[in-house]
Design an enzyme around this catalytic site. Sequence first.
Site, PDB file in Angstrom:
ATOM      1  N   GLU A 111      73.843  47.675  63.651  1.00 35.71           N
ATOM      2  CA  GLU A 111      74.712  48.818  62.921  1.00 35.71           C
ATOM      3  C   GLU A 111      75.402  49.604  63.790  1.00 35.71           C
ATOM      4  O   GLU A 111      74.938  50.275  64.802  1.00 35.71           O
ATOM      5  CB  GLU A 111      73.468  49.723  62.385  1.00 35.71           C
ATOM      6  CG  GLU A 111      72.500  49.057  61.098  1.00 35.71           C
ATOM      7  CD  GLU A 111      73.224  48.541  59.882  1.00 35.71           C
ATOM      8  OE1 GLU A 111      73.075  47.901  59.204  1.00 35.71           O
ATOM      9  OE2 GLU A 111      74.461  49.409  59.847  1.00 35.71           O
ATOM     10  N   CYS A 114      76.589  58.582  61.399  1.00 35.48           N
ATOM     11  CA  CYS A 114      77.482  57.281  61.516  1.00 35.48           C
ATOM     12  C   CYS A 114      78.137  56.925  60.108  1.00 35.48           C
ATOM     13  O   CYS A 114      79.343  56.733  59.947  1.00 35.48           O
ATOM     14  CB  CYS A 114      76.782  55.865  61.634  1.00 35.48           C
ATOM     15  SG  CYS A 114      75.588  55.656  60.302  1.00 35.48           S
ATOM     16  N   LYS A 134      62.940  50.533  71.983  1.00 34.47           N
ATOM     17  CA  LYS A 134      63.360  51.554  72.933  1.00 34.47           C
ATOM     18  C   LYS A 134      64.249  52.549  72.147  1.00 34.47           C
ATOM     19  O   LYS A 134      65.382  52.214  71.910  1.00 34.47           O
ATOM     20  CB  LYS A 134      64.281  50.783  73.980  1.00 34.47           C
ATOM     21  CG  LYS A 134      64.161  51.716  75.196  1.00 34.47           C
ATOM     22  CD  LYS A 134      65.581  51.945  76.049  1.00 34.47           C
ATOM     23  CE  LYS A 134      66.737  52.206  75.125  1.00 34.47           C
ATOM     24  NZ  LYS A 134      67.150  53.866  75.046  1.00 34.47           N
ATOM     25  N   GLU A 162      86.659  56.656  66.943  1.00 28.06           N
ATOM     26  CA  GLU A 162      85.474  57.401  66.458  1.00 28.06           C
ATOM     27  C   GLU A 162      85.026  58.483  67.733  1.00 28.06           C
ATOM     28  O   GLU A 162      85.254  58.255  68.750  1.00 28.06           O
ATOM     29  CB  GLU A 162      84.098  56.406  66.460  1.00 28.06           C
ATOM     30  CG  GLU A 162      82.974  57.172  66.223  1.00 28.06           C
ATOM     31  CD  GLU A 162      81.754  56.249  66.271  1.00 28.06           C
ATOM     32  OE1 GLU A 162      81.482  55.875  67.275  1.00 28.06           O
ATOM     33  OE2 GLU A 162      81.020  56.105  65.169  1.00 28.06           O
TER      34      GLU A 162
HETATM   35  N1  LIG Z   1      75.831  52.340  61.729  1.00 27.38           N
HETATM   36  C1  LIG Z   1      74.747  52.914  61.988  1.00 27.38           C
HETATM   37  O1  LIG Z   1      73.833  52.947  61.192  1.00 27.38           O
HETATM   38  C2  LIG Z   1      74.918  53.988  63.151  1.00 27.38           C
HETATM   39  C3  LIG Z   1      73.805  55.011  63.093  1.00 27.38           C
HETATM   40  C4  LIG Z   1      73.641  56.073  64.139  1.00 27.38           C
HETATM   41  C5  LIG Z   1      74.819  55.683  65.251  1.00 27.38           C
HETATM   42  N2  LIG Z   1      75.398  54.822  65.145  1.00 27.38           N
HETATM   43  C6  LIG Z   1      76.662  54.787  66.306  1.00 27.38           C
HETATM   44  O2  LIG Z   1      75.809  55.091  67.528  1.00 27.38           O
HETATM   45  C7  LIG Z   1      76.684  55.781  68.461  1.00 27.38           C
HETATM   46  C8  LIG Z   1      76.061  57.058  68.676  1.00 27.38           C
HETATM   47  O3  LIG Z   1      74.778  56.831  69.142  1.00 27.38           O
HETATM   48  P1  LIG Z   1      74.371  56.516  70.612  1.00 27.38           P
HETATM   49  O4  LIG Z   1      75.299  57.482  71.697  1.00 27.38           O
HETATM   50  O5  LIG Z   1      73.033  56.592  70.914  1.00 27.38           O
HETATM   51  O6  LIG Z   1      74.797  55.237  70.900  1.00 27.38           O
HETATM   52  P2  LIG Z   1      74.721  54.197  72.378  1.00 27.38           P
HETATM   53  O7  LIG Z   1      75.241  52.829  71.880  1.00 27.38           O
HETATM   54  O8  LIG Z   1      75.210  54.981  73.344  1.00 27.38           O
HETATM   55  O9  LIG Z   1      73.122  54.249  72.315  1.00 27.38           O
HETATM   56  C9  LIG Z   1      72.112  53.406  71.088  1.00 27.38           C
HETATM   57  C10 LIG Z   1      70.992  52.968  71.954  1.00 27.38           C
HETATM   58  O10 LIG Z   1      71.262  51.726  72.725  1.00 27.38           O
HETATM   59  C11 LIG Z   1      70.813  51.854  74.126  1.00 27.38           C
HETATM   60  N3  LIG Z   1      71.888  51.394  74.979  1.00 27.38           N
HETATM   61  C12 LIG Z   1      72.961  51.799  75.548  1.00 27.38           C
HETATM   62  N4  LIG Z   1      73.758  50.713  76.237  1.00 27.38           N
HETATM   63  C13 LIG Z   1      72.791  49.822  76.196  1.00 27.38           C
HETATM   64  C14 LIG Z   1      73.010  48.448  76.918  1.00 27.38           C
HETATM   65  N5  LIG Z   1      73.881  48.115  77.591  1.00 27.38           N
HETATM   66  N6  LIG Z   1      71.831  47.581  76.587  1.00 27.38           N
HETATM   67  C15 LIG Z   1      70.933  48.033  75.470  1.00 27.38           C
HETATM   68  N7  LIG Z   1      70.678  49.099  75.112  1.00 27.38           N
HETATM   69  C16 LIG Z   1      71.673  49.952  75.633  1.00 27.38           C
HETATM   70  C17 LIG Z   1      70.985  53.526  74.373  1.00 27.38           C
HETATM   71  O11 LIG Z   1      69.819  53.723  75.385  1.00 27.38           O
HETATM   72  C18 LIG Z   1      70.370  54.052  73.096  1.00 27.38           C
HETATM   73  O12 LIG Z   1      68.839  53.855  73.137  1.00 27.38           O
HETATM   74  C19 LIG Z   1      77.793  56.059  67.392  1.00 27.38           C
HETATM   75  O13 LIG Z   1      79.061  54.937  67.766  1.00 27.38           O
HETATM   76  C20 LIG Z   1      77.483  55.971  65.978  1.00 27.38           C
HETATM   77  O14 LIG Z   1      78.707  55.722  65.126  1.00 27.38           O
HETATM   78  C21 LIG Z   1      75.602  54.051  64.195  1.00 27.38           C
HETATM   79  O1  LIG Z   2      73.706  57.738  61.610  1.00 31.60           O
HETATM   80  C1  LIG Z   2      73.836  56.656  60.758  1.00 31.60           C
HETATM   81  C2  LIG Z   2      72.906  56.148  59.860  1.00 31.60           C
HETATM   82  C3  LIG Z   2      72.592  56.943  58.915  1.00 31.60           C
HETATM   83  C4  LIG Z   2      71.653  56.179  57.901  1.00 31.60           C
HETATM   84  C5  LIG Z   2      71.024  57.035  56.927  1.00 31.60           C
HETATM   85  O2  LIG Z   2      71.554  58.433  56.950  1.00 31.60           O
HETATM   86  C6  LIG Z   2      70.063  56.599  55.987  1.00 31.60           C
HETATM   87  O3  LIG Z   2      69.710  55.527  56.084  1.00 31.60           O
HETATM   88  O4  LIG Z   2      69.891  57.269  55.007  1.00 31.60           O
END
Ligand SMILES: NC(=O)c1ccc[n+]([C@@H]2O[C@H](COP(=O)([O-])OP(=O)(O)OC[C@H]3O[C@@H](n4cnc5c(N)ncnc54)[C@H](O)[C@@H]3O)[C@@H](O)[C@H]2O)c1
Ligand SMILES: O=C/C=C/C=C(\O)C(=O)O
Length: 477
Positions: free
Chosen positions: A254, A288, A178, A381
Site C-alpha cells: 500500500e 494516503c 516493525k 506526492e
Molecule cells: N497506501 C496506503 O495505504 C498508505 C498509507 C499510509 C502511508 N502511505 C504512504 O507512506 C508514506 C508516508 O509514510 P512513511 O514516511 O512512514 O513511509 P516510509 O516508506 O518512509 O516508511 C514506512 C515504513 O517503512 C520503513 N522503511 C523505510 N525504509 C525501509 C527499507 N528500506 N526497508 C524496510 N523498511 C523500511 C519505515 O521504517 C516505516 O516503518 C507516503 O508516501 C504515503 O503515501 C500509504
Molecule cells: O493513510 C493511508 C491509509 C488510510 C487507510 C484508512 O483510512 C482506512 O483503512 O480507513
Amino acid sequence: MKPAHYVNGVFTTTGAAFPLISPIDGSRLGVVPEAPRDVVDAAVRAARSAIAGPWGRTSVEERCVFLRRIADGIEARFDAFVDAEVADTGKPRELASTVDIPRAIGNFRAYADLAYGRPERAYPTTVPGWSGSGQALNYTVRRPLGVVAIISPWNLPLLLLTWKVAPALAAGNTIVAKPSEETPSTATLLAGVIDEAGLPAGVFNLVHGHGADAAGEHLTSHPGVDAIAFTGASATGAAIMRHAADHVTPVSFELGGKNPALVFADADLTEAVEGTVRSSFTHSGQICLCTERVYVQRPVFEEFVAALAERTRALTDYGPMISAEHRDKVLSYYRLGVEEGATVVTGGGVPVFGDERDGGFFVEPTILTGLPESARTVREEIFGPVCHVAPFDDEDEAVRLANDSRYGLAATVWTTDLSRAHRVAPRVEAGIVWVNCWNLRDLRTPFGGVKASGIGREGGEYSLDFFSEPVNVCVKI
Ligand SMILES: NC(=O)c1ccc[n+]([C@@H]2O[C@H](COP(=O)([O-])OP(=O)(O)OC[C@H]3O[C@@H](n4cnc5c(N)ncnc54)[C@H](O)[C@@H]3O)[C@@H](O)[C@H]2O)c1
Ligand SMILES: O=C/C=C/C=C(\O)C(=O)O
C-alpha cells in the site's frame, strides 16, 4: 508503556536508543530502542518456531477467539491508546478517538467475523469413461503463508498496523511487525494487549527501529520471512521489492498517492467544498487517501476556489507534520510551487500560535492555483495540507487529468448527475473512487492502489487471500 521490542513473549529494550520527539512542541517524549540485526533474527526464529508449534494447528474458530480478545483488550485501554497515538503523531484527539483507535478495534472484530464466516469452494468432478465411478471431488483448503513481516507507517500507526495484523493472525500466520520509528507507542501497547490475551509466545513479535540499513531492512531481507505486507512510500516499496526478489517473497504493498478530486458544475457545491476540505486537510493531509489535486469544471471554478479558501482559512484544530524533516519537505514544496508559478490562494507558510506549538512542526493548510500539469508540485506526492486547484471543461478532460499521474490510489467525484458518476468513476485509474463522499469505509471492500500506489488489495477476503495459500485437494471417488 515505554517503547519496547516484544520477542518470543518477552519485552526488551535491546539496542541503541534514539529520541522520540513530540510533533506538537518539539519536546523529547522519551527514547526508542533500535533493534539490532540479532534481535530481528531472534524475532523471525521465534515466529518460525511458533508456527511449528500449537499455533500452527489452531482452527480458525480458535484464532477468532484470540482476535476478539485482542479487540476487547484495546477497548479496555482505549484512553491509553488515544493518549499514546496523540502524543506520537500530534493528531487532534478527536481524530484518534473517533478514527484511529476505534478502527483498530474494528479491524480485529471485522476479521474475526470475516475469517470465521468465510466459505471455501468444492467441485464435484465427473470424468466420462474414466475407470471406477468416473467421479472425483475437488475442494479447496487454505494454509497460512508462515512468518509474515509487517512494516507500517507513521500516519495512522495503530489503524494501519492492525489492518494487517488482524487478517494475518486470522489466517494462521505468525508475525514480526516493525512500526515506524516515528510512532512506536501504540504498537508497544498492542503487544501488551496481545501478551495479556494469551497468544502463544512467538506468534506476534514486535521490533522497533529505522528502515533502510536498519531493523526494517534486516526484517524484509531476512531469508526466514515468508511474506511481506508493507504500507509506506512508493520508493520504499521499490527498495523492499528488490530484497524480496532475492527470495521470491510475496509482497502486499500500500504505497503513495497524488489523489485527484473531480468537481462537476452540477455538483452540490457546498457538499463538494466540505468534502474537499475533509479530503485535503484531515490529519493535515497526512493520509494516503488525501486529495492533492482538485479539478473543477470551469463554470464553477472561481466560486469553488473562493468557498474552499474561506473554509480552509477557518480551520483551527489541525495537527502538525510528523517530524521537522517532513515539515521541511512540505515547506520546500510550498516554495517550489511559488517558483513554478503558483498563486497561493491561502496558506503557504508556518502558523504563529504564540504558544508551545511554535516549537512543533506545524504548517498552514494551503491552496494553490495556476500551475501547469507538468509542475512538480502537481505531479509529486507532498503528503501535507496542500492541494492545487485547476479548471477543466468536459468529462473526458476531467478523466484525462485525473489519470495523468504515476499514482492511482484514491479519487473523489462530485456530481449530482448519477449517470455521470457511473460513467466517470470506473474510468478513473485508482483503486478506490468515492462519489459525493470521502473515506467512507466498508472493511469488506478492496483497498489499495494501481500503478505506483501499490501491489494487491487489502480488506475483506482480499487480505485473507494474501495471507493464505489455497490448496486444491482432488479425491478420486
Ligand atoms: N497506501 C496506503 O495505504 C498508505 C498509507 C499510509 C502511508 N502511505 C504512504 O507512506 C508514506 C508516508 O509514510 P512513511 O514516511 O512512514 O513511509 P516510509 O516508506 O518512509 O516508511 C514506512 C515504513 O517503512 C520503513 N522503511 C523505510 N525504509 C525501509 C527499507 N528500506 N526497508 C524496510 N523498511 C523500511 C519505515 O521504517 C516505516 O516503518 C507516503 O508516501 C504515503 O503515501 C500509504
Ligand atoms: O493513510 C493511508 C491509509 C488510510 C487507510 C484508512 O483510512 C482506512 O483503512 O480507513
